[in-house]
Design a protein around this motif. Structure first.
Motif, short mmCIF file in Angstrom:
data_model
loop_
_atom_site.label_atom_id
_atom_site.label_comp_id
_atom_site.label_asym_id
_atom_site.label_seq_id
_atom_site.Cartn_x
_atom_site.Cartn_y
_atom_site.Cartn_z
N VAL A 193 22.32 8.76 32.37
CA VAL A 193 23.42 8.90 31.41
C VAL A 193 24.16 10.22 31.60
O VAL A 193 24.78 10.74 30.68
CB VAL A 193 22.91 8.77 29.94
CG1 VAL A 193 22.43 7.36 29.66
CG2 VAL A 193 21.80 9.79 29.66
N ASP A 198 35.02 8.45 37.63
CA ASP A 198 35.54 7.09 37.66
C ASP A 198 36.41 6.87 38.89
O ASP A 198 36.56 7.76 39.75
CB ASP A 198 36.31 6.77 36.37
CG ASP A 198 37.57 7.63 36.19
OD1 ASP A 198 38.01 8.25 37.19
OD2 ASP A 198 38.11 7.66 35.07
N SER A 205 32.17 11.14 30.45
CA SER A 205 30.88 11.34 29.78
C SER A 205 30.56 10.12 28.93
O SER A 205 31.47 9.48 28.35
CB SER A 205 30.94 12.58 28.87
OG SER A 205 31.21 13.74 29.61
N TYR A 206 29.29 9.77 28.86
CA TYR A 206 28.87 8.68 27.98
C TYR A 206 29.04 9.12 26.53
O TYR A 206 28.74 10.27 26.18
CB TYR A 206 27.41 8.32 28.24
CG TYR A 206 27.17 7.54 29.52
CD1 TYR A 206 27.27 6.16 29.53
CD2 TYR A 206 26.83 8.20 30.70
CE1 TYR A 206 27.04 5.43 30.70
CE2 TYR A 206 26.59 7.49 31.87
CZ TYR A 206 26.71 6.12 31.86
OH TYR A 206 26.48 5.41 33.02
N THR A 207 29.48 8.20 25.70
CA THR A 207 29.54 8.49 24.26
C THR A 207 28.14 8.33 23.67
O THR A 207 27.24 7.75 24.29
CB THR A 207 30.49 7.52 23.55
OG1 THR A 207 29.95 6.19 23.64
CG2 THR A 207 31.88 7.55 24.18
N ASP A 208 27.94 8.87 22.48
CA ASP A 208 26.65 8.73 21.80
C ASP A 208 26.32 7.26 21.60
O ASP A 208 25.14 6.86 21.71
CB ASP A 208 26.68 9.45 20.46
CG ASP A 208 26.73 10.97 20.64
OD1 ASP A 208 26.38 11.44 21.74
OD2 ASP A 208 27.11 11.67 19.67
N GLU A 209 27.33 6.45 21.28
CA GLU A 209 27.10 5.02 21.06
C GLU A 209 26.66 4.33 22.35
O GLU A 209 25.76 3.48 22.34
CB GLU A 209 28.39 4.35 20.53
CG GLU A 209 28.79 4.75 19.13
CD GLU A 209 29.45 6.12 19.08
OE1 GLU A 209 29.78 6.69 20.15
OE2 GLU A 209 29.63 6.64 17.96
N GLU A 210 27.27 4.72 23.47
CA GLU A 210 26.90 4.12 24.75
C GLU A 210 25.47 4.53 25.14
O GLU A 210 24.69 3.70 25.64
CB GLU A 210 27.88 4.57 25.84
CG GLU A 210 29.26 3.92 25.72
CD GLU A 210 30.27 4.53 26.69
OE1 GLU A 210 31.18 3.79 27.12
OE2 GLU A 210 30.15 5.74 27.01
N LYS A 211 25.14 5.78 24.90
CA LYS A 211 23.78 6.24 25.21
C LYS A 211 22.77 5.49 24.35
O LYS A 211 21.69 5.10 24.85
CB LYS A 211 23.66 7.74 24.97
CG LYS A 211 24.40 8.60 25.98
CD LYS A 211 24.19 10.09 25.68
CE LYS A 211 24.92 10.97 26.67
NZ LYS A 211 24.74 12.41 26.40
N ALA A 213 23.00 2.53 23.11
CA ALA A 213 22.89 1.15 23.57
C ALA A 213 22.02 1.07 24.83
O ALA A 213 21.19 0.17 24.98
CB ALA A 213 24.28 0.58 23.85
N LEU A 214 22.20 2.01 25.74
CA LEU A 214 21.40 2.03 26.97
C LEU A 214 19.93 2.32 26.66
O LEU A 214 19.03 1.73 27.28
CB LEU A 214 21.95 3.09 27.92
CG LEU A 214 23.32 2.78 28.55
CD1 LEU A 214 23.88 3.99 29.27
CD2 LEU A 214 23.21 1.59 29.51
N THR A 217 18.31 -0.84 25.26
CA THR A 217 17.99 -1.79 26.33
C THR A 217 16.73 -1.36 27.07
O THR A 217 15.87 -2.19 27.41
CB THR A 217 19.16 -1.89 27.32
OG1 THR A 217 20.33 -2.29 26.62
CG2 THR A 217 18.87 -2.91 28.41
#
Length: 358
Positions: A193, A198, A205-211, A213-214, A217
């Motif tokens: 993360v 790109d 940077s990954y957002t807190d929400e994306e982190k 979610a990962l 998983t």
């Protein structure tokens, strides 16, 4: 210790097989003394050939990338202003000195250069002189004598290096024990993360929400793994890659190049077959399964690596001892006449009768 003639033959073949080269040589007095070591005089002609033969191998690789002036172009100089020419000429002096010193210590290791070796070297030198164009021979300052000397010292160096290496490896093996290199091994997946670039070259940077979610998983993956599912099969489903890592008490910290500290800390608490939950490391999430608490193969590999490292240290001690006691002296005025102002290039059929690259 007496080696066979194969090393000399192989080295001789390698030099003799060199393709024809073009170039323009330096104007020097070949008979001038370029350096001395003990009561031995080393001709400037030999040093000139050694330098230009070495240069030719660099030119065949780098000219197309860096241009024909890369030897003296200040853009490629180091922080002290030393150009590529300066650096390689210094390296060549070190090699010449070491080869003469290794020859002086042949008796220490029972190394011999036989009549058969010398016959092979002479034949290879003759082939080298005939296979290369007259322009290449002139540009390199090559003579039958210089090529023979070059092959002789290369053969001596190779055999001495082999003999010293065998000796110090035996010493290292005696000093180290496999008991000191016990290894634990785990399999793991990692979810990175950290920031990434790109398609437009922008840092993202990954957002807190994306982190989150990962991580969720990864937790689902860990739960399935703990329930008994096969790690490799499960990883394919989640599109993870399974890797393995072995470590011991000598594991370096993460800051010093070791594995993630948080992962090692958890791995130390597991028994063989146990699976961790999600471990949060530096910009990454991990899930690990301890495969072995005492991995014999990994321990053997670690021991062999340590032996190799110690043997390298011992080898350096031997050769450094030779150079520390050396009285190698270079005539800097004469050596300065050897330059790489012209370049060598592979000669094509069309160029054979035309000229040189200058």
């Amino acid at each position: 210790m007496k080696h066979g003639k194969s090393t000399a033959v192989l080295l001789a073949a390698a030099v003799a097989a060199s393709l024809a080269l073009t170039g323009c040589g330096d104007s020097i007095d070949q008979n001038a003394v370029g350096a001395t070591i003990g009561d031995q005089e080393i001709s400037l002609g030999y040093m000139n050939f050694y330098a230009h033969y070495t240069q030719s191998s660099y030119d065949s690789l780098f000219v197309s990338y860096y241009g024909e002036d890369y030897w003296t172009n200040e853009s490629y100089a180091d922080d002290d202003g030393h150009t590529m020419e300066d650096e390689v000429k210094e390296y060549i002096l070190e090699e010449i000195e070491l080869e003469y010193l290794l020859e002086a210590h042949m008796d220490d290791y029972g190394i011999e250069i036989t009549d058969e070796d010398m016959t092979a070297i002479q034949a290879a030198a003759e082939e080298f002189m005939s296979e290369n164009s007259s322009k290449a021979i002139k540009a390199m300052g090559a003579t039958q004598e210089y090529v023979e000397d070059f092959l002789y010292y290369q053969t001596v160096a190779t055999r001495m290096e082999d003999a010293i290496s065998e000796d110090v490896e035996a010493q290292a093996t005696e000093q180290l024990s496999i008991d000191d290199y016990s290894r634990r091994t785990f399999s793991y997946i990692v979810v990175d993360v950290s920031d990434y670039t790109d398609d437009d070259g922008e840092t993202v940077s990954y957002t807190d929400e994306e982190k989150a979610a990962l991580e969720e998983t990864a937790e689902a993956f860990a739960a399935s793994l703990q329930a008994g599912e096969d790690m490799d099969t499960l990883a394919e489903t989640y599109e993870y890659t399974v890797s393995t890592y072995s470590y011991g008490e000598d594991e370096a910290s993460e800051d010093d190049g070791g594995f993630c500290d948080a992962v090692i800390e958890v791995a130390d608490t597991l028994t063989a077959g146990q699976v961790s939950g999600v471990i949060e490391g530096t910009d990454a999430y991990y899930v690990i399964r301890l495969d072995s608490e005492d991995d014999a193969d990994a321990a053997q590999t670690a021991l062999e690596t340590a032996i190799g490292e110690l043997a390298d240290e011992l080898y350096t001690e031997v050769t450094d001892g030779y150079t520390e006691d050396s009285d190698f002296e270079v005539d800097e005025e004469q050596w300065a006449k050897v330059t790489f102002t012209s370049v060598f290039s592979l000669e094509t059929e069309e160029e054979e009768d035309t000229g040189v690259s200058e």
